[in-house]
Structures are given as structure tokens and as C-alpha cells.
Design an enzyme around this catalytic site. Structure first.
Site, PDB file in Angstrom:
ATOM      1  N   HIS A 413       0.842  -1.195   0.000  1.00 53.97           N
ATOM      2  CA  HIS A 413       0.000   0.000   0.000  1.00 53.97           C
ATOM      3  C   HIS A 413       0.876   1.243   0.000  1.00 53.97           C
ATOM      4  O   HIS A 413       1.233   1.757   1.055  1.00 53.97           O
ATOM      5  CB  HIS A 413      -0.901   0.041   1.242  1.00 53.97           C
ATOM      6  CG  HIS A 413      -1.965  -1.003   1.271  1.00 53.97           C
ATOM      7  ND1 HIS A 413      -2.604  -1.386   2.434  1.00 53.97           N
ATOM      8  CD2 HIS A 413      -2.523  -1.750   0.278  1.00 53.97           C
ATOM      9  CE1 HIS A 413      -3.508  -2.323   2.157  1.00 53.97           C
ATOM     10  NE2 HIS A 413      -3.469  -2.567   0.853  1.00 53.97           N
ATOM     11  N   GLU A 501      10.954   1.237   7.705  1.00 57.16           N
ATOM     12  CA  GLU A 501      12.165   1.608   6.970  1.00 57.16           C
ATOM     13  C   GLU A 501      12.796   2.752   7.760  1.00 57.16           C
ATOM     14  O   GLU A 501      13.635   2.523   8.623  1.00 57.16           O
ATOM     15  CB  GLU A 501      11.799   2.026   5.545  1.00 57.16           C
ATOM     16  CG  GLU A 501      13.006   2.406   4.727  1.00 57.16           C
ATOM     17  CD  GLU A 501      12.615   3.089   3.440  1.00 57.16           C
ATOM     18  OE1 GLU A 501      13.243   2.804   2.427  1.00 57.16           O
ATOM     19  OE2 GLU A 501      11.707   3.960   3.442  1.00 57.16           O
ATOM     20  N   GLU A 507      18.306   0.322  -0.732  1.00 55.83           N
ATOM     21  CA  GLU A 507      17.770   0.814  -2.004  1.00 55.83           C
ATOM     22  C   GLU A 507      18.545   2.031  -2.519  1.00 55.83           C
ATOM     23  O   GLU A 507      18.560   2.295  -3.719  1.00 55.83           O
ATOM     24  CB  GLU A 507      16.281   1.148  -1.872  1.00 55.83           C
ATOM     25  CG  GLU A 507      16.009   2.328  -0.944  1.00 55.83           C
ATOM     26  CD  GLU A 507      14.520   2.658  -0.785  1.00 55.83           C
ATOM     27  OE1 GLU A 507      13.692   1.752  -0.918  1.00 55.83           O
ATOM     28  OE2 GLU A 507      14.210   3.833  -0.521  1.00 55.83           O
TER      29      GLU A 507
END
Ligand code: NOJ
Ligand code: CA
Length: 703
Positions: A413, A501, A507
């Protein structure tokens, strides 16, 4: 419910009524001592010491309210009391099986004569590894609804410590750490979101090291119904002062409260050994026990996902290249597909097949639902509805396929910052998940918060994250929040809130200049002090993966990626790379396949923030141990005594070590796997390459 008290020892030690000015009041446990005093001007102060060493010099306490009154002195002391608590509890999941909560508590009762005698309590808990304290506003006739304009809590450092810090952006923690003296903290140019804030504003958890050898961590615990605390740094006096995140009205208001209420705990973890800081359970102990009675449905897990391919620019979240699409009434099957949509049924099956073949329980799928055409840059309230799949994502077929292979698909989501839209649609979204076999969700809040420009770390969003933890729990859903406020131990209270996170994850190696080799040696001392992170380790193709930047590379060796599964604790660990990249190195992937995500015991064998970390953990319910050892940009030798192993038992150690000539920059993929039989009297010497690491599994064998 597994959180029951084993031992409760409660000693009430005399209620002390005080006259003005009061003699200092104190509490202590082992080497840690705390003193509270009202100064001659009636301002409350506290100080902390570790043995004979000062940790905090007398530091002011206080709050001001929007009505101009508050508790910023002069105050009078009404009374005080102490009590001792020693209990043990079991987390639903975690780094250790049992957690001891042992502290001496000092409560001071204060009165504000200038504001109709309003009452304030300050509660201090002194642990063997630090101090927590909070402000409490008892039920009282002259304080009902009130607005906190500012909190004036000081952490007055006795020296110009070494600090590991990130700048104080109220909307993001995704920064590289700077290591400097406190006098050299300089966050200019700070992200100019809150113009009035002083330039030298930094975030917690803040890690500090003093010249006399103390390791000190400042953070907060149980952040609920209040904004996050940042720190303003005085580079001359080394005094740090709390800075609360303002709300979205522009008036500078920080928190809207009703008595009885209290602030989160302000925490100071201290030791003369760096490993003790990492082993501290102080922040978890200051959180409330689990609110969930039935927790049998909560399962820590590893997962792969349709994710890295979008991060590196090989696939898209969106189905088409159109934009400005209305959420209501659009027939998405009429859009022209862009041919690069990652979350298509065939591709998802590829990940499910890989997960099933390697005993990985979860597959995250991002970009499955309509709306991604407008998710950034085109900010509006209704971007996603969280229930409508793209035409090429077959929900029913994938539910059947995943279930048939014993794999669960993880829901995604992304809210695009539209938290109000998400709250309105949560119930429908979670019922959709229940109906289609999804048991966990990753949420995300990219962009400024819609509609009022609240900050990610302000009171309104803090409450949104907590409501989301509760709402997901009500539907038996586990949750992993990205771009949420950094954690403060609330996973004790909401054990379905597996991870956040809220830091600069792996990332960043995909779409930016990346994370320096020291980054993962600092994170456990900073971001992880508050709770688990979804860091997404496990990249095996370390060079030449980014479509737009062929020269880009991950700043670690392959073995360091393996070690992160142990050194970075999370009940949720992604194996973030693509199946085809794992298939090149299945012998090394075996460690990811084997390593658990839930533990009975954890030992920090060696640690220095910014330099190195070696951690070993015992699998939950099994006599198996897993070790991770990492270094910064410097090569290191790490000796390891295996005296943690069960005496008399032999183990097969599988050692995944940096290979000859390995180097994060020049030769990141070189590794060597070796096996040997060891016992508790054995020792190993691990050779860590620059930016490297080692991972070891120990499984019992018959001699
Ligand atoms: C940022 C998150 O950190 C990342 O994991 C996610 O893929 C994107 N947002 C899209 O939601
Ligand atoms: Ca270093």
C-alpha cells in the site's frame, strides 16, 4: 499472550514532601545515577552519571503551552517517591527469549503557582544501562485541553563528544550519517521545510562517544500522541535541546493533548562498552506490554519481491505511461500498456517459484494496484484505492498459485503521502487482503502529507501510524511501514508492527550514490536502537545493475550482504535481489535460505560505531547459531571465540568469507565457502575485505 510477569518486586520507599528550594532527589542502579533538583529559580533540572563519570551535566526540563503558561518554571516541589521494579517478560519475537526489566523509579510531583497551581509529574526510571524519563500531566481541574508549544528538555553533554548524526528533516530519515565532534555539527543547508528551526538540528537516535570512553545514545521510547523529538545542537556549550516537530497549521503548535496524558520517554543509554549499547533493552522496556492478546498469527519471515527491478529501472510500478488519470470510473484495461510493468502475473509467478524452491515464505509485489501513473509529482488526495488490480495482475490466479506452493504474497500500500485517503480506505483494503489470503502489508508515505502538509514525524502522523498498527492488528495483518517516523520500541505494544524503513536503506545503492561502507556499522547504534528496519539486504549482483547508471555499485562485498542478515536485526528480512542473480550464486544463497529471523539469544562479540560489528545469534527453539561480521572501508581480522556454543556439542560451521582479493570496489563478488567441525573451545579468525564481511552458520553434528 506471552508477555506475562515472572517476578515483580515493588518497594515503596517513603513519600517525600519537600520545601523550597528542595534538596536534590536521586535514583540509581549499578553504575548509573540520576539526580533531580529544583534550582534556586524554581527550574527543574536533572543530571546523569556513570560511576564517577558525568554523562549529562545539570540539564533543564520544562514545557511551554500555547496559552503562554506551561511548566517552564518557576515550579514548587509537592512531593516525590521512589520504587524498585525487577521483572522478566517474553517478546512475541525478537533478539532474545527473555527480557529483564529492572529499574529504580523516581517520581517528582511539581506545581506551577503562576498557572492556578497546575500539576506536573516527572517520572525517571534508572536502569543499569541508562535512564528514561517523561512528563506526566495528571487529571486536574485547571488543565484539561492544552497545546504544547515547545518542550525544553536539555541533554547537557559534559564534553565535545564524537557524534554520529543525520540532519533534522521532519519528513525523512533517509540520510547518510556524518561523524564529527559536537562542535562541528553543521546541518546547513538543512532541508528548508521548517524555516524557523535553527540550522544545527539533528535527529535521534543520536550516538555519541566521549573522550573518556563512554558510549551514549539519546532517543525516545513509546512515541504515541506526540510529535517526534529532534535535537538542536549548541556547538559552543555542547548542550542539546529538544525540538518537537510542528503540526501542519503553521502556528508552531506541536501537540494537542488532554489530561491525563504523558509525553513519550526520553532515553539515554550509556555504557563504557559499545556492545552494551546494542544489547540494551531499555527502550523496549519503557514501552507498554502487547495490546494484542492473541498473537499466534504473527510470523517473522523472509521474503523476495517484485521490487529491485523497479528500483534499478528495469521495470515500472505503473502499467501505462499515461498520467492524470481519475481514480473513479476509469476502465484501466483501456490504457495502453507500457510493456515494462513488473507486477504482471507471469513475472510474479517467477518469484513465487523461486521463493518456493528456496523455502522463502513471502513474495512482495509492488505496483499491483491501479494509480501508479500519478503516484509522484502529481500530488492529489485520491491516487490509490488499494483494492483494484491492474489488468495484467490476476489476483485470484495468484492467490491459488501462491497457496499451492506454500508461499504468501505480501500486499503493498503506497499512499503517496495521502494518509487521510488511506485511513478512509483501510477497512476495505484490509478486508480485501483477508479475502485474498494476504497476511502482511508494506505501507509507504512518499511525498508531503496530504491534505494539510503535516510532517511525517508530527503528532498527526505519529497517531496515524499507531492507528494503522491497531487497524491491521484488528484484521490479523502484519505491517512494515516505509517513510514512517523512526521507531521507538512500539513493536512491543503492537507485535504485528514488524518493521519500519525510516532510514537510508540498501535501495539507495540502486538509485543514488549509495551508502558508504561504514553505513551498516553505524545503523545498529542509531536507527536500530528504536526497532527493526526493513533494510532489504541480499544484493548479489553488486555492479552493473542500474539501467541508468552503468558505473553504479553497491558499497559492500557479497559476503557483507550475507552478514547483514545477522548484524541488522529484523523479524522481516528481504532477499532483495532478482532470482536470476541469485541463481548465479546458489551456494552463497544457502546462507540466506538458512538464516532465521527470530532468535532465542544474541551476543554482540565486537563493535565500534563507524568501524566494525560482529554479532552471533541463536535460532529460536533450535541449537543453531548464526554469526555476522562486518567492517567499514578498512580490511580487518576478526578473531572469534566460539564459547557461546553449547559445551560438549559439535557443530558444522559453514563459513562464507570474502575471497582472495575481495574488495567492495574492485572485486566485490569474490567469496569462499568452507566447512569445519567446531565446538565451544574452538576459535575462528575471520578475514574481512575492505567493505567486506563474513557469515557463519553453526549446526549441531554428531562427532
Ligand atoms: C519507497 C520505499 O522505500 C520503497 O521500498 C518502495 O518501493 C517505493 N517507495 C514505492 O512505494
Ligand atoms: Ca570507520
Amino acid at each position: 499472550m506471552r508477555n506475562f510477569l515472572l517476578v515483580v518486586c515493588l518497594l515503596m520507599a517513603g513519600y517525600r514532601a519537600g520545601a523550597q528550594p528542595a534538596a536534590p532527589l536521586s535514583a540509581r542502579l549499578d553504575k548509573v545515577s540520576l539526580t533531580f533538583a529544583l534550582g534556586p529559580d524554581g527550574h527543574p533540572t536533572y543530571a546523569v552519571a556513570y560511576g564517577t563519570k558525568p554523562v549529562l551535566e545539570p540539564s533543564r526540563l520544562g514545557l511551554t503551552f500555547a496559552d503562554g503558561k506551561g511548566f517552564d518554571g518557576p515550579l514548587t516541589l509537592v512531593g516525590s517517591e521512589t520504587k524498585d521494579v525487577d521483572e522478566t517478560w517474553q517478546p512475541v519475537w525478537g533478539e532474545v527469549k527473555n527480557i529483564r526489566n529492572h529499574y529504580q523509579q523516581l517520581t517528582v510531583h511539581l506545581r506551577q503557582p503562576a498557572a492556578k497551581g497546575r500539576l506536573l509529574d516527572i517520572v525517571f526510571r534508572v536502569f543499569a544501562d541508562g535512564v528514561g524519563f517523561r512528563y506526566e500531566f495528571p487529571r486536574q481541574p485547571n488543565l484539561q485541553y492544552f497545546t504544547v508549544q515547545d518542550e525544553h528538555t536539555e541533554f547537557n553533554l559534559p564534553g565535545n563528544h564524537k557524534a554520529f548524526w543525520i540532519p533534522g528533516d521532519y519528513d525523512s530519515n533517509e540520510y547518510a550519517y556524518t561523524t564529527s565532534r559536537v562542535s562541528e555539527v553543521n546541518t546547513t543547508p538543512i532541508p528548508a521545510i521548517e524555516q524557523k528551526a535553527p540550522a544545527n538540528r539533528i535527529q535521534t537516535p543520536l550516538m555519541l562517544k566521549s573522550d573518556d570512553g563512554l558510549y551514549l545514545n539519546i532517543h525516545e521510547a513509546a512515541l504515541v500522541n506526540y510529535p517526534a523529538m529532534f535535537l538542536n545542537v549548541d556547538t559552543q556549550t555542547f548542550c542539546l535541546t529538544s525540538q518537537l516537530v510542528p503540526d501542519g497549521t503553521g502556528t508552531g503548535a506541536k501537540a494537542y493533548l488532554q489530561a491525563p496524558e504523558h509525553t513519550p520517554w526520553r532515553t539515554i543509554v550509556v555504557s563504557d562498552r559499545a556492545p552494551d549499547v546494542l544489547a540494551s533493552k531499555l527502550i523496549l522496556n519503557l514501552n507498554e506490554p502487547s495490546k494484542l492478546t492473541d498473537t499466534g498469527w504473527i510470523h517473522p519471515q523472509k521474503f523476495v519481491g517484485v521490487w529491485w527491478e523497479m528500483q534499478v529501472g528495469r521495470a515500472t510500478w505503473s502499467y501505462s505511461d499515461s498520467s492524470n488519470i481519475k481514480l473513479a470510473g476509469t476502465d484501466w484495461s483501456k490504457l495502453k500498456p507500457n510493456g515494462r510493468h513488473g507486477a504482471n502475473t507471469a513475472n510474479v509467478k517467477r518469484y513465487i517459484d523461486f521463493a518456493a524452491a528456496h523455502h522463502i515464505p513471502g513474495v512482495l509485489v509492488e505496483g499491483w494496484n491501479v494509480g501508479w501513473e500519478d503516484w509522484v509529482g502529481n500530488w492529489k488526495e485520491d491516487v490509490f484505492d488499494f483494492v483494484t488490480p491492474y489488468p495484467d495482475f490476476d489476483v485470484d490466479e495468484l492467490q491459488r498459485y501462491a497457496a499451492g506452493k506454500g508461499v504468501n504474497i505480501i500486499m503493498h500500500h503506497e499512499t503517496s503521502g495521502s494518509a487521510t485517503n488511506y485511513e478512509r480506505r483501510q477497512d476495505a483494503a484490509y478486508r480485501f487482503m483477508n479475502a485474498h489470503g494476504y497476511t502482511s502489508v508494506k505501507t509507504g508515505y512518499v511525498g508531503r502529507i496530504i491534505p494539510r502538509g503535516e510532517h511525517h514525524d508530527g503528532q498527526w502522523m505519529v497517531n496515524h501510524y499507531v492507528r494503522t498498527a491497531q487497524n491491521t492488528a484488528d484484521h490479523h495483518i502484519m505491517v512494515d511501514m516505509h517513510e514512517a517516523v523512526r521507531p521507538t520500541g512500539l513493536n512491543r505494544t503492537y507485535p504485528n508492527w514488524l518493521a519500519c524503513e525510516s532510514a537510508r536503506g540498501n535501495e539507495f545503492n540502486a538509485f543514488s550514490t549509495g551508502n558508504a561502507p561504514e553505513h551498516e556499522t553505524i545503523l545498529p547504534f542509531t536507527r536500530f536502537m528504536g526497532g527493526p528496519m526493513d533494510y532489504t539486504p541480499g544484493i548479489f549482483k553488486l555492479q552493473g545493475y542500474a539501467a541508468a547508471a552503468p558505473g553504479r555499485q553497491v558499497h559492500t562485498t557479497l559476503c557483507k550482504q550475507l552478514a547483514l542478515y545477522v548484524t541488522l536485526y529484523s523479524p522481516l528480512q528481504m532477499a532483495a535481489d532478482l532470482p536470476e542473480n541469485y541463481n548465479q550464486h546458489l551456494d552463497a544463497f544457502q546462507f540466506i535460505e538458512d538464516v532465521p529471523v527470530d532468535w532465542d539469544d544474541t551476543r554482540i562479540l565486537a563493535a565500534e560505531p563507524g568501524d566494525y560489528l560482529t554479532t552471533v545469534r541463536k535460532a529460536k527453539g533450535r541449537d543453531e547459531w548464526y554469526l555476522g561480521s562486518i567492517t567499514d572501508e578498512n580490511a580487518r581480522q576478526q578473531p572469534v571465540k566460539l564459547d557461546f556454543l553449547t559445551p560438549g556439542q559439535h557443530y558444522e560451521a559453514i563459513i562464507y568469507a570474502d575471497g582472495k582479493g575481495a574488495d567492495w570496489q574492485k572485486n566485490p563478488t569474490a567469496y569462499r565457502i568452507s566447512k569445519q567441525v567446531v565446538d565451544s573451545k574452538s576459535s575462528l579468525t575471520l578475514q574481512l575485505a575492505p567493505g567486506g564481511g563474513a557469515a557463519v552458520s553453526f549446526k549441531p553434528v554428531k562427532k
